[in-house]
Design a protein around this motif. Structure first.
Motif, PDB file in Angstrom:
ATOM      1  N   LEU A 225       0.949  -1.158   0.091  1.00  0.00           N
ATOM      2  CA  LEU A 225      -0.006  -0.117  -0.078  1.00  0.00           C
ATOM      3  C   LEU A 225       0.791   1.208  -0.012  1.00  0.00           C
ATOM      4  CD1 LEU A 225      -2.829   1.402   0.236  1.00  0.00           C
ATOM      5  CD2 LEU A 225      -2.438   1.245   2.773  1.00  0.00           C
ATOM      6  N   LEU A 226       1.699   1.436   1.002  1.00  0.00           N
ATOM      7  CA  LEU A 226       2.689   2.605   0.864  1.00  0.00           C
ATOM      8  C   LEU A 226       3.374   2.736  -0.188  1.00  0.00           C
ATOM      9  CD1 LEU A 226       3.388   2.353   4.914  1.00  0.00           C
ATOM     10  CD2 LEU A 226       1.397   3.735   3.728  1.00  0.00           C
TER      11      LEU A 226
ATOM     12  N   PHE B 174      -1.547   8.723  -2.662  1.00  0.00           N
ATOM     13  CA  PHE B 174      -2.661   9.726  -2.247  1.00  0.00           C
ATOM     14  C   PHE B 174      -2.048  10.782  -1.807  1.00  0.00           C
ATOM     15  CE2 PHE B 174      -4.430   5.279  -1.258  1.00  0.00           C
ATOM     16  CZ  PHE B 174      -5.778   5.642  -1.858  1.00  0.00           C
ATOM     17  N   SER B 175      -2.879  12.072  -1.995  1.00  0.00           N
ATOM     18  CA  SER B 175      -2.498  13.275  -1.450  1.00  0.00           C
ATOM     19  C   SER B 175      -2.630  13.529   0.006  1.00  0.00           C
ATOM     20  CB  SER B 175      -2.899  14.383  -2.259  1.00  0.00           C
ATOM     21  OG  SER B 175      -4.437  14.236  -2.221  1.00  0.00           O
ATOM     22  N   ASN B 176      -3.064  12.675   0.749  1.00  0.00           N
ATOM     23  CA  ASN B 176      -3.547  12.776   2.017  1.00  0.00           C
ATOM     24  C   ASN B 176      -2.276  13.282   2.897  1.00  0.00           C
ATOM     25  OD1 ASN B 176      -3.915  11.540   5.102  1.00  0.00           O
ATOM     26  ND2 ASN B 176      -5.613  12.257   4.441  1.00  0.00           N
ATOM     27  N   PHE B 177      -2.074  14.102   3.860  1.00  0.00           N
ATOM     28  CA  PHE B 177      -0.978  14.310   4.606  1.00  0.00           C
ATOM     29  C   PHE B 177      -0.315  13.151   5.574  1.00  0.00           C
ATOM     30  CE2 PHE B 177       0.946  15.519   8.814  1.00  0.00           C
ATOM     31  CZ  PHE B 177       2.045  16.131   8.366  1.00  0.00           C
TER      32      PHE B 177
ATOM     33  N   LEU C 232       1.011  10.414   3.373  1.00  0.00           N
ATOM     34  CA  LEU C 232       2.454  10.829   2.910  1.00  0.00           C
ATOM     35  C   LEU C 232       3.505  10.664   3.847  1.00  0.00           C
ATOM     36  CD1 LEU C 232       1.344  14.063   0.546  1.00  0.00           C
ATOM     37  CD2 LEU C 232       2.254  11.666  -0.131  1.00  0.00           C
ATOM     38  N   TRP C 233       3.026  11.046   5.447  1.00  0.00           N
ATOM     39  CA  TRP C 233       4.041  10.810   6.199  1.00  0.00           C
ATOM     40  C   TRP C 233       4.351   9.620   6.458  1.00  0.00           C
ATOM     41  CZ3 TRP C 233       3.736   8.416  11.069  1.00  0.00           C
ATOM     42  CH2 TRP C 233       4.429   8.751  12.090  1.00  0.00           C
ATOM     43  N   MET C 234       3.235   8.751   6.327  1.00  0.00           N
ATOM     44  CA  MET C 234       3.549   7.006   6.867  1.00  0.00           C
ATOM     45  C   MET C 234       4.408   6.470   5.465  1.00  0.00           C
ATOM     46  SD  MET C 234      -0.190   5.930   7.873  1.00  0.00           S
ATOM     47  CE  MET C 234       0.343   4.355   7.888  1.00  0.00           C
ATOM     48  N   LYS C 235       4.283   7.184   4.180  1.00  0.00           N
ATOM     49  CA  LYS C 235       5.005   6.645   3.208  1.00  0.00           C
ATOM     50  C   LYS C 235       6.150   6.942   3.254  1.00  0.00           C
ATOM     51  CE  LYS C 235       4.629   6.720  -2.002  1.00  0.00           C
ATOM     52  NZ  LYS C 235       3.948   5.454  -2.159  1.00  0.00           N
ATOM     53  N   ARG C 236       6.732   8.095   3.909  1.00  0.00           N
ATOM     54  CA  ARG C 236       8.171   8.442   3.979  1.00  0.00           C
ATOM     55  C   ARG C 236       8.961   7.686   5.321  1.00  0.00           C
ATOM     56  NH1 ARG C 236       6.155  13.882   2.855  1.00  0.00           N
ATOM     57  NH2 ARG C 236       5.787  14.308   5.157  1.00  0.00           N
ATOM     58  N   ARG C 237       7.910   7.318   6.093  1.00  0.00           N
ATOM     59  CA  ARG C 237       8.565   6.689   7.110  1.00  0.00           C
ATOM     60  C   ARG C 237       7.964   5.240   7.431  1.00  0.00           C
ATOM     61  NH1 ARG C 237       7.511  11.777   8.238  1.00  0.00           N
ATOM     62  NH2 ARG C 237       8.872  13.061   9.247  1.00  0.00           N
TER      63      ARG C 237
END
Length: 303
Positions: A108-109, A114-117, A120-125
């Protein structure tokens, strides 16, 4: 008739066990060889290797429990053996489900857009998110372990003091239902990841108006995730059936049949993982070509 059915189910269970050991062992072997050669271990390969190792433990514990029960029913009066088997089975099974949940979240990540904040925070971490999932699994396992020790303690006392106890059966059913509910939490996380990935694919197709590499990655990930969800449902239902087989029906044939269903998930899912993973699929095709060449060479010498 019952003895024949019992033998058939035992043979099927043994076949599923061997298939699961070969499939999971192949995943571990391929990833470890690739790690030794490249000196790199990607996150998805690490998760797949941990998943395969945990499922090998699950299969070994299940076949050992079945074998011990076939040899002698007196093992159900051995307190230490019950506690140890319960600890190993619960730990390896829950760790296996946690690894599969990590795979769903990883897909998923890594693939979804998705443009959701928060997304995006979870995707970077992503490493921290997967670590939180692993720690949550450890906490849930500790809760299950406490319940298991209490249930086994009361089970041992009642089996020593009386032949049958309705309160005991109710306690064991309550524990098994608690265990299956705890197993539902990773399933809900995987299901949410699956639905979000579908939404991401739909949004991507609306913008692109065609099929590209990202769409194909979405489809491959969805195939892998839906196979896990279907097998998890079967595994969950098998756990519920275990309650009836062990504490209500009491039939040995029923217990073997339920064990056969329980073998299906850790034995069948590795084959699907090999099919959907390009590196594992390539390695499996290479092995099959070598086996075919060996068989042809053997036939040639026999002539």
């Amino acid at each position: 008739m019952e003895r024949t059915l019992n033998n058939i189910l035992m043979i099927i269970s043994a076949g599923e066990f061997l298939l699961g050991i070969l499939g999971n062992g192949f995943i571990v072997l391929v990833n470890c060889i690739d790690w030794i050669r490249s000196r790199k271990f990607s996150l998805i390969d690490f998760i797949l290797t941990c998943l395969a190792i945990s499922r090998i433990f699950v299969l070994c514990i299940m076949i050992s429990s079945t074998g011990l029960y076939v040899i002698s029913e007196e093992i159900q009066y051995n307190k230490n053996l019950l506690i140890n088997l319960g600890f190993l089975w619960t730990g390896s099974n829950y760790f296996s489900i946690a690894c599969t949940t990590c795979i769903s979240v990883f897909y998923l990540l890594r693939i979804a857009n998705f443009s959701n904040f928060l997304f995006l925070w979870m995707k970077r971490r992503i490493h921290k998110v997967l670590l939180i999932i692993a720690l949550g699994a450890v906490f849930s396992f500790c809760l299950c372990l406490l319940q298991k020790n209490m249930a086994v303690e009361i089970l041992f006392q009642n089996q020593v003091n009386s032949k049958k106890n309705v309160t005991l059966d109710f306690l064991m059913i309550r524990y098994d239902l608690f265990l299956t509910i705890m197993f539902l939490i990773p399933f809900v996380v995987s299901l949410a990841s699956f639905l979000l990935l579908i939404l991401s694919l739909c949004g991507h197709l609306r913008h692109m108006k065609g099929v590209d590499c990202s769409s194909e990655a979405h489809v491959r990930a969805l195939k892998a995730m839906i196979s896990f969800l279907l097998l998890f449902i079967l595994h969950y239902l098998s756990n519920i059936m275990t309650v009836w087989a062990n504490h209500i029906l009491g039939s040995f044939v029923a217990k073997i049949f339920v064990n056969m269903l329980l073998f299906f998930c850790p034995s069948g899912h590795p084959l699907l993982l090999i099919l959907w993973n390009s590196k594992l699929k390539k390695a499996s095709l290479c092995v099959l070509r070598k086996l075919r060449g060996y068989m042809n060479l053997r036939k040639l010498f026999q002539k």
